[in-house]
Design a protein around this motif. Sequence first.
Motif, PDB file in Angstrom:
ATOM      1  N   GLY A  82      -5.590  -6.056 -14.136  1.00 28.00           N
ATOM      2  CA  GLY A  82      -5.320  -5.912 -12.700  1.00 28.00           C
ATOM      3  C   GLY A  82      -4.131  -5.012 -12.397  1.00 28.00           C
ATOM      4  N   TYR A  83      -3.770  -4.125 -13.335  1.00 26.53           N
ATOM      5  CA  TYR A  83      -2.637  -3.230 -13.109  1.00 26.53           C
ATOM      6  C   TYR A  83      -3.052  -1.921 -12.436  1.00 26.53           C
ATOM      7  CZ  TYR A  83      -0.526  -6.104 -16.852  1.00 26.53           C
ATOM      8  OH  TYR A  83      -0.062  -7.133 -17.627  1.00 26.53           O
ATOM      9  N   ALA A  84      -4.259  -1.444 -12.792  1.00 27.14           N
ATOM     10  CA  ALA A  84      -4.638  -0.080 -12.397  1.00 27.14           C
ATOM     11  C   ALA A  84      -5.125  -0.021 -10.953  1.00 27.14           C
ATOM     12  CB  ALA A  84      -5.723   0.432 -13.328  1.00 27.14           C
TER      13      ALA A  84
ATOM     14  N   ALA B   8      -5.267   7.942  -9.980  1.00 23.81           N
ATOM     15  CA  ALA B   8      -3.991   7.872  -9.255  1.00 23.81           C
ATOM     16  C   ALA B   8      -2.863   7.445 -10.192  1.00 23.81           C
ATOM     17  CB  ALA B   8      -4.100   6.905  -8.079  1.00 23.81           C
ATOM     18  N   ASP B   9      -3.177   6.603 -11.165  1.00 20.60           N
ATOM     19  CA  ASP B   9      -2.177   6.195 -12.150  1.00 20.60           C
ATOM     20  C   ASP B   9      -1.961   7.307 -13.176  1.00 20.60           C
ATOM     21  OD1 ASP B   9      -1.767   3.318 -11.401  1.00 20.60           O
ATOM     22  OD2 ASP B   9      -3.900   3.187 -11.858  1.00 20.60           O
ATOM     23  N   VAL B  10      -3.054   7.679 -13.866  1.00 20.83           N
ATOM     24  CA  VAL B  10      -2.885   8.545 -15.050  1.00 20.83           C
ATOM     25  C   VAL B  10      -2.539   9.991 -14.690  1.00 20.83           C
ATOM     26  CG1 VAL B  10      -4.303   7.068 -16.516  1.00 20.83           C
ATOM     27  CG2 VAL B  10      -5.377   9.003 -15.345  1.00 20.83           C
TER      28      VAL B  10
ATOM     29  N   SER C 191       8.388  -6.605 -13.504  1.00 23.92           N
ATOM     30  CA  SER C 191       6.960  -6.270 -13.617  1.00 23.92           C
ATOM     31  C   SER C 191       6.579  -5.250 -12.557  1.00 23.92           C
ATOM     32  CB  SER C 191       6.117  -7.517 -13.404  1.00 23.92           C
ATOM     33  OG  SER C 191       6.117  -8.271 -14.569  1.00 23.92           O
ATOM     34  N   GLY C 192       6.012  -4.138 -13.010  1.00 25.91           N
ATOM     35  CA  GLY C 192       5.691  -3.057 -12.087  1.00 25.91           C
ATOM     36  C   GLY C 192       4.334  -3.191 -11.425  1.00 25.91           C
ATOM     37  N   ALA C 193       3.510  -4.100 -11.908  1.00 29.22           N
ATOM     38  CA  ALA C 193       2.166  -4.281 -11.345  1.00 29.22           C
ATOM     39  C   ALA C 193       1.713  -5.689 -11.693  1.00 29.22           C
ATOM     40  CB  ALA C 193       1.216  -3.235 -11.922  1.00 29.22           C
ATOM     41  N   GLY C 194       0.555  -6.044 -11.162  1.00 31.05           N
ATOM     42  CA  GLY C 194       0.023  -7.380 -11.440  1.00 31.05           C
ATOM     43  C   GLY C 194       0.071  -8.237 -10.193  1.00 31.05           C
TER      44      GLY C 194
ATOM     45  N   ARG D  19       4.031   9.011  -5.268  1.00 33.40           N
ATOM     46  CA  ARG D  19       4.190   8.382  -3.941  1.00 33.40           C
ATOM     47  C   ARG D  19       5.406   7.456  -3.945  1.00 33.40           C
ATOM     48  NH1 ARG D  19      -1.962   7.840  -4.392  1.00 33.40           N
ATOM     49  NH2 ARG D  19      -2.651   9.611  -3.155  1.00 33.40           N
ATOM     50  N   LYS D  20       5.583   6.742  -5.056  1.00 34.81           N
ATOM     51  CA  LYS D  20       6.691   5.782  -5.123  1.00 34.81           C
ATOM     52  C   LYS D  20       8.043   6.497  -5.141  1.00 34.81           C
ATOM     53  CE  LYS D  20       3.869   2.257  -7.365  1.00 34.81           C
ATOM     54  NZ  LYS D  20       3.325   1.790  -8.643  1.00 34.81           N
ATOM     55  N   ILE D  21       8.164   7.588  -5.890  1.00 34.55           N
ATOM     56  CA  ILE D  21       9.466   8.270  -5.914  1.00 34.55           C
ATOM     57  C   ILE D  21       9.712   8.943  -4.560  1.00 34.55           C
ATOM     58  CG2 ILE D  21       8.744  10.506  -6.951  1.00 34.55           C
ATOM     59  CD1 ILE D  21      12.000   8.657  -7.791  1.00 34.55           C
TER      60      ILE D  21
ATOM     61  N   TRP E 269      -0.049  10.436  -9.545  1.00 40.13           N
ATOM     62  CA  TRP E 269       0.053  10.421  -8.064  1.00 40.13           C
ATOM     63  C   TRP E 269       0.709   9.145  -7.552  1.00 40.13           C
ATOM     64  CZ3 TRP E 269      -5.862  11.434  -8.181  1.00 40.13           C
ATOM     65  CH2 TRP E 269      -6.092  12.712  -8.713  1.00 40.13           C
ATOM     66  N   ASP E 270       0.407   8.028  -8.211  1.00 37.97           N
ATOM     67  CA  ASP E 270       0.974   6.749  -7.773  1.00 37.97           C
ATOM     68  C   ASP E 270       2.505   6.768  -7.942  1.00 37.97           C
ATOM     69  OD1 ASP E 270       0.457   3.744  -7.153  1.00 37.97           O
ATOM     70  OD2 ASP E 270       1.686   3.690  -8.958  1.00 37.97           O
ATOM     71  N   ALA E 271       2.962   7.226  -9.094  1.00 33.07           N
ATOM     72  CA  ALA E 271       4.417   7.322  -9.318  1.00 33.07           C
ATOM     73  C   ALA E 271       5.031   8.326  -8.350  1.00 33.07           C
ATOM     74  CB  ALA E 271       4.687   7.733 -10.760  1.00 33.07           C
TER      75      ALA E 271
ATOM     76  N   ASN F  33       0.825  -1.210   0.000  1.00 32.85           N
ATOM     77  CA  ASN F  33       0.000   0.000   0.000  1.00 32.85           C
ATOM     78  C   ASN F  33       0.863   1.267   0.000  1.00 32.85           C
ATOM     79  OD1 ASN F  33      -1.770   2.067   0.575  1.00 32.85           O
ATOM     80  ND2 ASN F  33      -2.958   0.889   2.068  1.00 32.85           N
ATOM     81  N   LYS F  34       1.211   1.705  -1.209  1.00 29.65           N
ATOM     82  CA  LYS F  34       2.100   2.879  -1.321  1.00 29.65           C
ATOM     83  C   LYS F  34       1.469   4.150  -0.784  1.00 29.65           C
ATOM     84  CE  LYS F  34      -0.019   1.571  -5.074  1.00 29.65           C
ATOM     85  NZ  LYS F  34       0.044   0.887  -6.330  1.00 29.65           N
ATOM     86  N   GLU F  35       0.131   4.233  -0.872  1.00 29.37           N
ATOM     87  CA  GLU F  35      -0.538   5.422  -0.357  1.00 29.37           C
ATOM     88  C   GLU F  35      -0.307   5.546   1.144  1.00 29.37           C
ATOM     89  OE1 GLU F  35      -4.630   5.568  -1.546  1.00 29.37           O
ATOM     90  OE2 GLU F  35      -4.932   7.496  -0.549  1.00 29.37           O
TER      91      GLU F  35
ATOM     92  N   LEU G 196       7.844   4.042 -12.810  1.00 26.58           N
ATOM     93  CA  LEU G 196       7.388   3.438 -11.560  1.00 26.58           C
ATOM     94  C   LEU G 196       5.897   3.138 -11.552  1.00 26.58           C
ATOM     95  CD1 LEU G 196       9.427   5.533  -8.937  1.00 26.58           C
ATOM     96  CD2 LEU G 196       9.785   3.161  -9.624  1.00 26.58           C
ATOM     97  N   ASN G 197       5.261   3.304 -12.699  1.00 23.07           N
ATOM     98  CA  ASN G 197       3.832   2.973 -12.749  1.00 23.07           C
ATOM     99  C   ASN G 197       3.565   2.100 -13.967  1.00 23.07           C
ATOM    100  OD1 ASN G 197       0.922   3.797 -13.874  1.00 23.07           O
ATOM    101  ND2 ASN G 197       0.902   3.854 -11.646  1.00 23.07           N
ATOM    102  N   GLY G 198       3.077   0.896 -13.709  1.00 27.40           N
ATOM    103  CA  GLY G 198       2.851  -0.069 -14.786  1.00 27.40           C
ATOM    104  C   GLY G 198       1.711   0.335 -15.701  1.00 27.40           C
ATOM    105  N   THR G 199       0.652   0.880 -15.111  1.00 31.30           N
ATOM    106  CA  THR G 199      -0.539   1.227 -15.893  1.00 31.30           C
ATOM    107  C   THR G 199      -0.215   2.280 -16.952  1.00 31.30           C
ATOM    108  OG1 THR G 199      -1.933   0.720 -14.016  1.00 31.30           O
ATOM    109  CG2 THR G 199      -2.892   2.155 -15.690  1.00 31.30           C
ATOM    110  N   THR G 200       0.445   3.366 -16.535  1.00 34.77           N
ATOM    111  CA  THR G 200       0.735   4.437 -17.496  1.00 34.77           C
ATOM    112  C   THR G 200       1.757   3.976 -18.526  1.00 34.77           C
ATOM    113  OG1 THR G 200       2.231   5.315 -15.825  1.00 34.77           O
ATOM    114  CG2 THR G 200       0.118   6.427 -16.098  1.00 34.77           C
TER     115      THR G 200
HETATM  116  N1  HSE Z   1      -1.430   0.826 -10.277  1.00 38.44           N
HETATM  117  C1  HSE Z   1      -0.073   0.512  -9.972  1.00 38.44           C
HETATM  118  C2  HSE Z   1       0.722   0.524 -11.264  1.00 38.44           C
HETATM  119  C3  HSE Z   1      -0.012  -0.828  -9.297  1.00 38.44           C
HETATM  120  O1  HSE Z   1       0.111   0.501 -12.323  1.00 38.44           O
HETATM  121  O2  HSE Z   1       1.949   0.581 -11.213  1.00 38.44           O
HETATM  122  C4  HSE Z   1       1.338  -1.194  -8.766  1.00 38.44           C
HETATM  123  O3  HSE Z   1       1.757  -0.318  -7.753  1.00 38.44           O
END
Ligand code: HSE
Length: 407
Positions: free
Chosen positions: A182-184, A190-192, A294-297, A199-201, A195-197, A99-101, A153-157
């Motif tokens: 199951g990536y998003a 948060a992906d597009v 793999s960044g997600a899944g 939080r990760k950086i 914000w997700d990237a 849970n990166k958030e 750092l974001n698989g979806t984008t």
């Molecule tokens: N939604 C995130 C991504 C899941 O696409 O990278 C993995 O943190």
Amino acid sequence: MAQIAIMGYGTVGAGVFKTLTMNEEAITRRVGEKVSVKRVLDLRDFPGDPAENILTHNFEDILNDPEISVVVETMGGLKPSYPFTKQLLEAGKSVCTSNKELVAEHGVELREIAKAHSVNYLFEASCGGGIPIIRVLNTSLTAEEIEEVTGILNGTTNYILTSMAEEEKEFDVALKEAQQKGYAELHPEADVEGWDACRKIAILSSLAYGKHIGWNGVPTEGITKVDRTDIDYAKALGCRIKLLATSRREENGIWALVAPMMIGKENPLTAVDGVMNAVMVKGNAVGTTMYYGSGAGSLPTASAVCGDVIDCVKSAGTTIRTEYSTENLTLLPVDEVPRPFFVRMKGGEKEAEAAFGPVSHVTKLPGAEGEIGFITGVMPEKEFKKCLTAAEGVISWYRRGKKEEEA
Ligand code: HSE
């Protein structure tokens, strides 16, 4: 036998259950005892699922069970994961999360609580899915002054941008596919929106530079404005548009940024496609190192969570040391950072040079009449933005990657 629980039986939580079952023999061999899932917490029911008989809807069943020593938190969001995690750590149970958030928002406090109770709060799966980048920063690179962390750092984008570039898919179609796989995130904004990237950086940079970096201090731009013609210009220039998350140490401090950037083929991150992520870490002794996966899944992210679970079981009774103070680090403004920029604008080279000074790589695309794309000289971002405000007819612009700035 070590008994654990899983809170949140979604994509990652179910992946953790599956990985522990599928790899039971190898895990038992490495841990020296069996790691068994005693409880799964979720609001939903899962008739026919292998976890059906150990499912509970009641958090207290986990909190008050003295046999459960490690809890996986794969619920996502802040509520109720934050109060639940706090209570579990205070009760002397280690928590492992994707849970990166929650890590970006309350990680400092949760790590302190874990330390006070001689347990662990581990979050390898919060950054880069299956890439073991947090362990690298916490162990392998501890002899380094880290100078830069840059990654996809974001698989979806990355999946969306790759599908748009390679398969000419529309943004919405590619996003839908990423959701189906199951990536998003539950809320894909948060992906597009980046914000997700972001939080990760913030998490990786805090570990790299040793002080807490608040995610909301990181300037963040997403990929919603990237259009197909921008991608065509990038291709014509031998580049790719990638959502990069980056932080760098300068003489007077550290800056961080998340934004779609136009990077050249000589940058290895251009080759990172689809759901794959990669992180480049530069140390002052080792130079540049790179980590890919793999960044997600479900299973890749679950693998990282399971690695943390195993570490918790093996280090029962102690808190694994990490070099990361609770002190806040104030970031430098990115406005000062010099780099070249790609600009797409109406008109021709004369108008471009009048607005931005000398330009190079002037490109015209068939089908995009009356406009050009070009690369500006190297200039601090604040100077570029002044030119941008004064210029007429700018359609889009991107920062160019670091390699080009050095070239
Ligand atoms: N939604 C995130 C991504 C899941 O696409 O990278 C993995 O943190």
